[in-house]
Design a protein around this motif. Structure first.
Motif, short mmCIF file in Angstrom:
data_model
loop_
_atom_site.label_atom_id
_atom_site.label_comp_id
_atom_site.label_asym_id
_atom_site.label_seq_id
_atom_site.Cartn_x
_atom_site.Cartn_y
_atom_site.Cartn_z
N ASN A 39 35.91 31.24 41.55
CA ASN A 39 36.50 31.78 42.77
C ASN A 39 36.75 33.28 42.68
OD1 ASN A 39 38.68 31.92 41.10
ND2 ASN A 39 39.84 30.29 42.06
N ALA A 40 36.30 33.89 41.59
CA ALA A 40 36.43 35.33 41.43
C ALA A 40 35.45 35.79 40.38
CB ALA A 40 37.86 35.69 41.01
N GLY A 41 35.17 37.09 40.41
CA GLY A 41 34.20 37.64 39.46
C GLY A 41 34.64 37.49 38.02
N MET A 42 35.96 37.35 37.81
CA MET A 42 36.45 37.31 36.43
C MET A 42 36.33 35.94 35.78
SD MET A 42 39.34 35.41 36.82
CE MET A 42 40.17 35.73 35.27
N VAL A 43 36.07 34.91 36.58
CA VAL A 43 36.11 33.55 36.03
C VAL A 43 35.21 33.36 34.79
CG1 VAL A 43 35.54 31.14 36.57
CG2 VAL A 43 36.95 32.47 38.13
N VAL A 67 33.19 30.67 45.44
CA VAL A 67 33.58 29.75 46.50
C VAL A 67 35.09 29.62 46.50
CG1 VAL A 67 33.64 27.32 47.18
CG2 VAL A 67 31.47 28.41 46.76
N ARG A 68 35.70 29.84 47.63
CA ARG A 68 37.14 29.63 47.76
C ARG A 68 37.39 28.52 48.76
NH1 ARG A 68 40.10 35.52 46.79
NH2 ARG A 68 39.34 35.65 44.66
N ALA A 69 37.40 27.32 48.24
CA ALA A 69 37.68 26.14 49.09
C ALA A 69 38.26 25.10 48.16
CB ALA A 69 36.39 25.63 49.71
N GLU A 90 30.18 36.89 47.93
CA GLU A 90 29.81 37.53 46.67
C GLU A 90 30.88 38.54 46.31
OE1 GLU A 90 25.47 38.67 46.07
OE2 GLU A 90 25.58 38.26 48.21
N MET A 91 31.29 38.53 45.05
CA MET A 91 32.31 39.48 44.63
C MET A 91 31.73 40.45 43.61
SD MET A 91 36.07 38.90 42.97
CE MET A 91 36.85 38.09 44.31
N LEU A 92 31.85 41.71 43.96
CA LEU A 92 31.43 42.75 43.02
C LEU A 92 32.60 43.03 42.09
CD1 LEU A 92 29.86 45.07 45.72
CD2 LEU A 92 28.65 43.51 44.21
N PHE A 168 50.37 40.45 42.41
CA PHE A 168 50.33 39.90 41.05
C PHE A 168 49.30 38.79 41.09
CE2 PHE A 168 51.35 37.70 37.25
CZ PHE A 168 51.87 38.66 36.40
N TRP A 169 48.15 39.02 40.47
CA TRP A 169 47.02 38.11 40.66
C TRP A 169 46.97 37.06 39.56
CZ3 TRP A 169 42.38 36.01 39.07
CH2 TRP A 169 41.57 35.50 40.09
N THR A 170 46.91 35.81 39.97
CA THR A 170 46.72 34.75 38.98
C THR A 170 45.50 33.95 39.38
OG1 THR A 170 48.18 33.33 40.25
CG2 THR A 170 49.18 34.49 38.43
N TRP A 210 39.47 46.22 47.96
CA TRP A 210 39.29 46.42 46.52
C TRP A 210 40.57 45.96 45.84
CZ3 TRP A 210 35.12 49.26 44.24
CH2 TRP A 210 35.26 49.54 42.86
N ASN A 211 40.43 45.23 44.77
CA ASN A 211 41.59 44.73 44.05
C ASN A 211 41.38 44.94 42.56
OD1 ASN A 211 43.84 43.40 43.16
ND2 ASN A 211 43.08 41.34 43.61
N VAL A 212 42.23 45.76 41.94
CA VAL A 212 42.14 45.94 40.49
C VAL A 212 43.30 45.19 39.86
CG1 VAL A 212 41.91 47.55 38.59
CG2 VAL A 212 41.41 48.30 40.91
N VAL A 213 42.97 44.20 39.04
CA VAL A 213 44.01 43.46 38.35
C VAL A 213 44.13 44.01 36.94
CG1 VAL A 213 44.82 41.19 37.62
CG2 VAL A 213 43.38 41.40 39.65
N PHE A 214 45.36 44.30 36.57
CA PHE A 214 45.59 44.74 35.19
C PHE A 214 45.98 43.51 34.40
CE2 PHE A 214 46.75 48.36 37.96
CZ PHE A 214 45.61 49.08 37.73
N VAL A 233 41.04 44.92 32.34
CA VAL A 233 40.90 45.23 33.76
C VAL A 233 39.94 44.25 34.41
CG1 VAL A 233 39.98 46.91 35.40
CG2 VAL A 233 41.41 47.68 33.50
N ASP A 234 40.29 43.79 35.59
CA ASP A 234 39.43 42.90 36.38
C ASP A 234 39.46 43.40 37.81
OD1 ASP A 234 38.63 40.86 38.14
OD2 ASP A 234 40.49 39.75 37.82
N THR A 235 38.33 43.91 38.26
CA THR A 235 38.27 44.46 39.60
C THR A 235 37.43 43.57 40.50
OG1 THR A 235 38.37 46.68 38.78
CG2 THR A 235 37.48 46.39 40.96
N GLY A 236 37.87 43.38 41.73
CA GLY A 236 37.07 42.59 42.64
C GLY A 236 36.93 43.26 44.00
N MET A 237 35.71 43.21 44.54
CA MET A 237 35.46 43.74 45.87
C MET A 237 34.51 42.78 46.58
SD MET A 237 34.00 47.39 47.11
CE MET A 237 32.38 47.41 46.42
N1 SER Z 1 40.40 38.65 40.27
C1 SER Z 1 40.72 39.51 41.34
C2 SER Z 1 40.39 38.94 42.70
O1 SER Z 1 39.78 37.91 42.78
C3 SER Z 1 40.00 40.81 41.16
O2 SER Z 1 38.68 40.60 40.75
O3 SER Z 1 40.75 39.48 43.70
#
Ligand code: SER
Length: 869
Positions: A39-43, A67-69, A90-92, A168-170, A210-214, A233-237
């Motif tokens: 559900n995110a680029g960091m998974v 996929v966010r469902a 798609e998440m960059l 605060f992203w989890t 744009w979301n940058v998670v530290f 760092v985990d960034t998502g766009m």
């Molecule tokens: N994990 C964060 C998000 O999904 C940034 O990539 O928004």
């Protein structure tokens, strides 16, 4: 800038900052039961953040399918109602694994977004947010980047708990997490919505791009947060959002890759593009559906499969709303391939399979959608309040296959709500009914106030006992008569009552034939069955005797289950967790978590390990001890199972130690041969193995042996060269098929010669109208082609009857298609035999049901041609 360019620029930018480009991982996260979908680029990098996995790089960038469902990040309900939510997108992302941190991540984000060399977005339209305590990020935005203070918003814990915040992203209930900073774009005051942190922030005006998670912590199942090995760092766009902005729209659904889909849907529905929200829902859902299918998720009733089914059914229902009552959803795979096939060639390569799979779900749902909608419409028409009753929601779910969120979607369109509590009550009642029906003949509801039964069945299969209660038709009775069904309760019993996956025992209590044993309540055992002869009364002294052969076979299977469990964990990994088991006299059936099918090699290794433990013939012993001591001694307990303070620990030498109340063999050697007979998937991520032991295993092998012998006899071969013989037969069959096809061709050629000689001249046109029973399908088409070729110029109509079905084909040579259209001609003929049809001007096909009318219908062809002269 189209979305492909945006993606390419993003990756190029971060490559220039020494990031390794990593391809998208599948939508089903590998080996991660905590998450439904990526559900995110960091998974894919989750374990790298927590230090459990390493990669050859410390900086990475990717464009990840998401996929966010269902699950934590669930956007399903929003799709279609906002301009920016999707189930699939798609998440960059750019990532640092203990490499750079805030001081680089923030300026790079700004550079990429605003620099004219990259995206060149106007900075005066941007606003940023930071987590309320993150002074470092605040300082970097203000002093290093130079964002004016009034455009930096601190966001606190706005979701009702510490760390529950938009900033605060989890990732999910567990996993890496941390404070984040987000960049928002203002689409302008012509669009409703407020800036982040304001009451109407959910509108479409201010869009988070744009979301940058530290990444700094790992969240555990018990809520604890521990620091990660290194700040990351985990960034998502979201690619769709940023593309929208760059293409001058605030609506993701108007970007290049969506437009084709929307147009295809609109055309089918006979609407203008973007005329309804349903078009967007369907466009979104065909993407999610196709990509999930390609990554191995199939529509089903549980877990990921059910989420996919919900998405598909929601789309199909929206089609229905647009008047698309015929299956349409599968037909969108083609335009999707056109829109996205360049980046995802499998959309085109697997098109046929995708269409087929989607079509099957459409057909399945079509049979109930219409009826369900009628039921719902009626219920709504009769509503006194704005709430759809739980019973209706339940019926739609249970009988018509409407997932609850589908009903909710319909309710929302009509400004109604659902009585979800009522629905849950119906659901619980249904579960109770199912449980009662499947478990004990009325067992659980019996009124019994006496003592618990003393179970003596670990030591012996026979015991003297006293009848303390009897039941007939669920009511207590003083006695049972010959021929009556009932339930017997004894003061002590050797019969095992079903629990822990092991079935209840069968046997005899005097002349009462027991076919099942279940706990009535607590530790009171009920023996159910039928009194064969005589009478049985409360207070009678009886001898209770378990059927020895069945119980022994069950014990073998149960003990084998423990060895199997151990071997599965040793061979497949410690992630294997028991999800269910059934042990009876025939077999053991064991369900467990594992992401993929168990391979043949793994099965062999598992069998070998279990059989080695059998041959070691170690003693099987049970001890009762305190729960904590048992766990400390290394006993395996089932996750989610409730245990008392005192537990029974079942030990088989060094091979296995498990908490278990079941009955077992004395030594592992008693199990005899262990053989796995099947391996399958029961739900996504859950596998099922079935195995047999002892005499059952022997019987199974004998069966295989018999089959082999019979096969060898049929082929007149020895067993050694059986495979060779089969191959030779297959070759022969292939050669014969070829020969047959050639002969058929020749026959058709000869037949066509005959038919040509029957051609009649109608004016200047040569016409063949002939009956050719027995020719079907492709052969009919081929014959029609041959005849046209032989005529050079002319008209051919062929009719073939098969039972009560008529197949028709019409062909017109090219030179005549202006005058005579095969499609019209076939319609003329088909209506006479009770059918319809159509096709191209040079070739058309039809079917019919009136065989008796065929000769006249064929004869009418000549007059028809004459009429066109
Ligand atoms: N994990 C964060 C998000 O999904 C940034 O990539 O928004």
């Amino acid at each position: 800038m189209n979305s492909n360019d945006v993606r390419a620029r993003f990756l190029a930018f971060f490559e220039s900052k020494q990031h390794t480009l990593v391809p998208s991982a599948p939508l089903v996260p590998g080996n991660d039961p905590t998450l439904l979908f990526t559900n995110a680029g960091m998974v894919p990098f989750k374990d790298v953040f927590t230090g459990q996995d390493t990669r050859p790089y410390t900086r990475a960038a990717s464009s990840q399918k998401c996929v966010r469902a269902g699950g934590k990040h669930n956007d399903l309900e929003n799709v279609g109602y906002t301009a920016r939510h999707h189930t699939f997108f798609e998440m960059l992302g750019n990532f640092s694994f203990g490499d750079y941190f805030k001081a680089d991540a923030i300026p790079w984000a700004w550079e990429f977004i605003t620099s004219r060399d990259w995206l060149g977005i106007d900075p005066s339209r941007l606003l940023v947010t930071v987590y309320h305590t993150d002074d470092e990020a605040y300082g970097l935005w203000k002093d290093t980047v130079g964002v004016p203070a009034e455009r930096i918003v601190r966001i606190g814990d706005n979701k009702g708990a510490p760390y529950a915040s938009d900033n605060f992203w989890t990732m999910g209930e567990t996993g890496p997490c941390g404070p984040c900073t987000e960049i928002f774009y203002d689409h302008g005051d012509h669009i409703p919505g407020g800036p982040p942190g304001s009451p109407d922030e959910d509108g479409d005006r201010w869009i988070e791009i744009w979301n940058v998670v530290f990444m700094q912590f790992e969240r555990h199942a018990d809520g604890r947060m521990t620091p990660l090995p290194a700040p990351s760092v985990d960034t998502g766009m979201g690619l769709e959002r940023i593309s929208a902005l760059l293409q001058g729209t605030h609506d993701n659904y108007r970007i290049d890759s969506f437009r084709l889909l929307i147009e295809a849907i609109a055309a089918r529905a006979g609407q203008a593009p973007y005329a309804s929200a349903s078009q967007k829902v369907i466009a979104d859902h065909i993407r999610a559906t196709s990509f999930l299918l390609l990554d191995g998720v199939l529509p089903g009733n549980e877990g990921r499969g059910y989420v996919l089914r919900r998405i598909m059914r929601r789309a199909i229902r929206h089609g229905y709303k647009l008047g698309l009552n015929e299956p349409f959803f599968h037909a969108l795979v083609a335009p999707l391939g056109e829109a996205m096939g360049a980046g995802y060639p499998e959309l085109v390569e697997k098109r046929a399979w995708l269409e087929q799979t989607i079509r099957a779900e459409e057909d399945a749902f079509a049979t109930t959608l219409d009826k369900g909608m009628k039921l719902l419409d009626e219920a709504i028409a009769g509503l006194a309040s704005g709430v759809i009753p739980g019973a209706v929601v339940f019926k739609l779910y249970d009988t018509y296959g409407f997932p609850v969120d589908l009903t909710a979607d319909i309710a929302r369109e009509r400004a109604l709500t659902l009585d979800l509590d009522g629905y849950e009550r119906e659901m619980a009642a249904q579960r109770e009914r199912a449980r009662a029906a499947s478990s004990f003949k009325a067992g659980a509801s019996l009124r019994y106030e006496g003592d618990a039964t003393c179970f003596v069945g670990y030591e012996s299969l026979r015991a003297d006992a006293t009848v303390v209660a009897l039941f007939r038709d669920g009511e207590p009775v003083p006695s049972l008569q010959a021929g009556e069904q009932g339930i017997v309760v004894l003061d002590r019993t050797p019969f095992y009552a079903e629990s822990g996956g092991q079935v209840g025992d069968a046997g005899r209590i005097g002349t009462f034939v027991v076919d099942d044993t279940q706990k009535i309540k607590g530790s009171v055992f009920g023996h159910s069955g039928r009194l064969a002869e005589g009478g049985l009364a409360v207070g009678d002294a009886v001898t209770a005797e378990v059927t020895d052969s069945l119980r022994r076979a069950t014990m073998r299977n149960h003990s084998a289950t423990h060895l199997l469990h151990r071997a599965l964990r040793d061979v497949l990994g410690e992630h294997v967790a028991q999800k269910g088991s059934l042990v009876d006299a025939q077999r053991t059936r064991f369900d467990f978590s594992h992401p993929s099918a168990v391979t043949v090699e793994e099965i062999i290794e598992i069998e070998n390990r279990v059989n080695r433990a059998v041959l070691a013939n170690v003693e099987v012993g049970a001890r009762v001890m305190g729960y904590d001591d048992a766990i400390a001694s290394g006993a395996m307990a089932l996750f989610g199972e409730k245990y008392g303070d005192e537990v029974r620990v079942l030990q088989m030498g060094d091979f296995s130690t498990e908490l278990c109340g079941g009955t077992h063999v004395g030594r592992t050697g008693d199990i005899g041969l262990f053989k796995i007979v099947s391996e399958s998937g029961v739900a996504s991520g859950i596998r099922r193995v079935e195995a047999i032991t002892g005499e059952n295993a022997l019987a199974h092998l004998r069966g295989l042996d018999d089959t082999l012998r019979a096969a060898a006899d049929r082929l007149r071969s020895g067993r050694e060269d059986l495979i060779e013989k089969i191959e030779a037969q297959l070759e022969r069959a292939k050669a014969l098929e070829k020969e047959l096809a050639a002969l058929k061709g020749k026959l058709a050629g000869a037949a066509s010669g005959d038919l040509v000689s029957q051609a009649r001249m109608v004016g200047d046109v040569r016409v063949i109208a002939a009956r050719v029973d027995g020719v079907a399908g492709n052969d009919l088409r081929d014959l029609q082609d041959q005849l046209k070729n032989k005529l050079g110029s002319g008209v051919v109509v062929l009719g073939a009857a098969d039972g009560d079905k008529v197949s028709l084909i019409a062909g017109v040579t090219q030179d005549l298609t202006r005058r005579i259209k095969a499609g019209d001609l076939i319609k003329h003929v088909a209506t006479q035999v009770g059918g319809k049809g159509g096709g191209r001007p040079d070739m058309a096909q039809a079917g019919g049901t009136d065989v008796a009318a065929l000769p006249a219908a064929l004869e009418s062809v000549y007059a028809y041609v004459e009429g066109t002269l």
